[in-house]
Design an enzyme around this catalytic site. Structure first.
Site, PDB file in Angstrom:
ATOM      1  N   LYS A 176       4.733  -2.662   9.636  1.00 18.31           N
ATOM      2  CA  LYS A 176       4.609  -1.223   9.857  1.00 18.31           C
ATOM      3  C   LYS A 176       3.437  -0.721   9.025  1.00 18.31           C
ATOM      4  CE  LYS A 176       6.258   2.517   7.896  1.00 18.31           C
ATOM      5  NZ  LYS A 176       5.067   3.403   8.017  1.00 18.31           N
ATOM      6  N   GLU A 251       4.347  -4.025  -4.644  1.00 18.65           N
ATOM      7  CA  GLU A 251       3.068  -3.793  -5.330  1.00 18.65           C
ATOM      8  C   GLU A 251       2.873  -2.286  -5.335  1.00 18.65           C
ATOM      9  OE1 GLU A 251      -0.200  -3.218  -6.740  1.00 18.65           O
ATOM     10  OE2 GLU A 251      -0.931  -3.546  -4.711  1.00 18.65           O
ATOM     11  N   CYS A 285      -4.878   1.619  -6.049  1.00 16.65           N
ATOM     12  CA  CYS A 285      -3.891   1.397  -7.105  1.00 16.65           C
ATOM     13  C   CYS A 285      -4.577   0.833  -8.343  1.00 16.65           C
ATOM     14  CB  CYS A 285      -2.750   0.527  -6.629  1.00 16.65           C
ATOM     15  SG  CYS A 285      -3.283  -0.990  -5.928  1.00 16.65           S
ATOM     16  N   GLU A 386       0.559   8.479 -12.183  1.00 19.55           N
ATOM     17  CA  GLU A 386      -0.492   8.161 -11.219  1.00 19.55           C
ATOM     18  C   GLU A 386      -0.829   9.390 -10.370  1.00 19.55           C
ATOM     19  OE1 GLU A 386       0.416   5.315  -8.000  1.00 19.55           O
ATOM     20  OE2 GLU A 386      -1.479   4.343  -8.516  1.00 19.55           O
TER      21      GLU A 386
HETATM   22  C1  UN1 Z   1      -5.202  -1.319  -3.855  1.00 18.96           C
HETATM   23  O1  UN1 Z   1      -5.764  -0.333  -4.317  1.00 18.96           O
HETATM   24  O2  UN1 Z   1      -4.016  -1.256  -3.483  1.00 18.96           O
HETATM   25  O3  UN1 Z   1      -9.191  -4.574  -6.536  1.00 18.96           O
HETATM   26  C2  UN1 Z   1      -5.891  -2.603  -3.619  1.00 18.96           C
HETATM   27  C3  UN1 Z   1      -9.463  -3.691  -5.740  1.00 18.96           C
HETATM   28  C4  UN1 Z   1      -9.392  -3.975  -4.257  1.00 18.96           C
HETATM   29  C5  UN1 Z   1      -7.992  -3.899  -3.780  1.00 18.96           C
HETATM   30  C6  UN1 Z   1      -7.263  -2.657  -4.190  1.00 18.96           C
HETATM   31  N1  UN1 Z   1      -9.942  -5.275  -4.000  1.00 18.96           N
HETATM   32  O4  UN1 Z   1      -9.788  -2.577  -6.123  1.00 18.96           O
END
Ligand code: UN1
Length: 497
Positions: A176, A251, A285, A386
């Protein structure tokens, strides 16, 4: 122009939601531009998708891994050909600038080639048995049907981190995509199909989390769940999976610190801070959201950062001259604005930005000004929670030990960075920063796909995507003993008895 309609992919057929309902997805740079109409799915669509995946699993698990890998290899080649087309569609769908959406497709290409290579490895282990004439080994087995719930910030890369290792390991999938970015996942899976993926091996259900995501976690036919998204939703997904004893990879959030020491190359640190904080409009993230800078250089560094942040060109990411695109939707921009208000109320100072951009070319999109927050203390909410937007806090520290203490004083632990010329401190940072990733003299973003990706504390639940970490999640160990002695041998018992 008529709105293009997209449907769910179930058992190799594109089908509408059983309810017939749909939802619209708009371009965040210009909300009048409708990207497409998508199936609004529910539990009955998920059930159909799981059934199709269970059926396809019967043959896919028996397809030799090197053959499964050939499909990934061809997918990598086709994605390379389609990179520009898909990048443009992705910018229109989620807003980040073209150079970054090209990077997003590239990350999927890298994952395809890396995981294709795994088809000829997927190493197991052999080990001596404690008995004579007995052979012992452990082999990786697929898990079965895997459910995947993906975020909108890396609409092709993150689905590829989930799908490609799952496929090479012999699993079938129900995915999804986020409601803000279903098209990029459809593009990814169309490419897999063009590369030869059999019907039903990957199934797509589009829609919203509670209606289409929750049933994936709950369906008894789904053997494992991989989720990337907010900690808030991750907690629900994790609890629901745990209640059913399902392996679940979570994650989630980050509050990533960049430490700038007094001996750092400040020019380099400045470039790193801008890229880490405002790349992808701060919606990674891994985004740099705290800059912990030594008080000896804090004044100069902060002044230069503010000047550069103010001069960033914000606008429609399809324009190559633009450096920062819109936020993905109204809710995200409200979160950024709320955190700026909270920071001010707590006594921090908005050194630049802090508000939505509304005039001229920004009138129809969800644009937020690049924001630097000064006078931030480590315990403030702006330094702890965050934001997932273009908002970075500057926190002063007194040397390396103080910086590490501040960096570790949060609930998250995804990415960290140290800028210093002192090699001893670089190794200490690597050891002492509580995070899944530490960069030395490079920003907190930009992880490469062949290394494990994930974090500690409330960022995740111990699993890793990327690298061999992904294989560990998408396989289960089977221990196999072959006794070729032609007699009963009893383990743990002296056979002379
Ligand atoms: C994310 O923000 O969930 O390391 C992944 C990084 C990218 C992946 C980010 N290659 O910033």
């Amino acid at each position: 122009m008529a709105t293009k309609s997209y449907q769910n992919l179930i058992g190799g057929r594109w089908v509408p939601a059983r309810s017939g309902k749909t939802f619209l997805n708009v371009n965040p740079a210009n909300h009048d531009d409708v990207v497409g109409e998508f199936a609004l799915s529910g539990a009955e669509d998920v059930a159909d998708a799981v059934e199709a995946a269970e059926e396809a699993y019967k043959t896919w698990r028996l397809t030799p891994a090197p053959k499964r890998a050939e499909i990934l290899y061809r997918t990598g080649e086709l994605l390379t050909q389609r990179k520009e087309e898909y990048a443009r569609a992705m910018t229109r769908e989620m807003g980040k600038v073209l150079s970054e959406t090209r990077g997003d497709v590239q990350e999927a290409i890298d994952t395809a080639f890396y995981m294709a290579g795994e088809g000829r490895r997927l190493f197991g282990q052999t080990t001596p048995s404690e008995l004579q004439n007995k052979f012992a080994m452990s082999v990786r087995m697929p898990v079965g049907v895997v459910g995947m719930i993906a975020p909108w910030n890396f609409p092709m890369a993150i689905p590829s981190w989930k799908l490609f290792p799952a496929l090479v390991c012999g699993n079938t999938c129900v995915i999804k995509p986020a409601e803000d970015t279903p098209l990029s996942t459809i593009h990814l899976v169309e490419t897999l199909i063009d590369a030869g993926l059999p019907a039903g091996v990957v199934n797509i259900v589009t829609g919203y989390g509670p209606e289409a995501g929750a049933p994936i976690v709950e369906h008894p036919g789904v053997r494992a769940v991989s989720f990337t998204g907010s900690s808030e939703v991750g907690r629900i997904v994790g609890q629901n999976a745990a209640a059913r004893f399902k392996p679940c990879s979570l994650e989630m959030g980050g509050k990533n610190a960049m430490i700038v020491l007094a001996d750092a190359n400040l020019d380099l640190a400045l470039e790193g801070a801008l890229w880490g904080a405002f790349g992808t409009t701060g919606q990674r993230c891994t985004a740099t959201s705290r800059i912990i800078v030594d008080k000896a250089v804090a004044g100069e560094f902060t002044a230069r950062l503010v000047e550069r942040a103010k001069s960033l060109r914000v606008g429609d990411g399809l324009d190559e001259a633009i450096q920062m695109g819109p936020q993905v939707n109204q809710q995200q921009i409200e979160t950024s604005a709320n955190y700026c208000a909270i920071a001010k109320a707590e006594g921090a100072e908005l050194l630049c930005g802090g508000e939505r951009l509304t005039g001229g070319a920004h009138a129809r999109g969800t644009f937020f000004a690049p924001t630097v927050v000064g006078r931030v203390k480590p315990g403030m909410r702006i330094a702890q929670e965050e934001v997932f937007g273009p908002v970075v806090s500057v926190i002063e520290c007194d040397g390396f030990d103080d910086a590490v203490k501040i960096a570790n004083g949060i609930q998250y632990g995804l990415s960290t960075a140290l800028y210093s010329r002192d090699v001893n401190l670089a190794f200490r940072a690597m050891r002492d920063l509580e995070a899944g990733i530490t960069y030395i003299n490079a920003p907190t973003i930009g992880a490469e796909v062949h290394l494990p990706f994930g974090g500690v504390k409330q960022t995740g639940n111990g699993h890793r995507e990327g690298g061999t970490g992904a294989l560990d999640f998408y396989t289960t160990w089977k221990s196999v003993y072959v006794d070729y002695s032609d007699k009963l041998q009893r383990a743990q018992i002296d056979n002379a008895d």
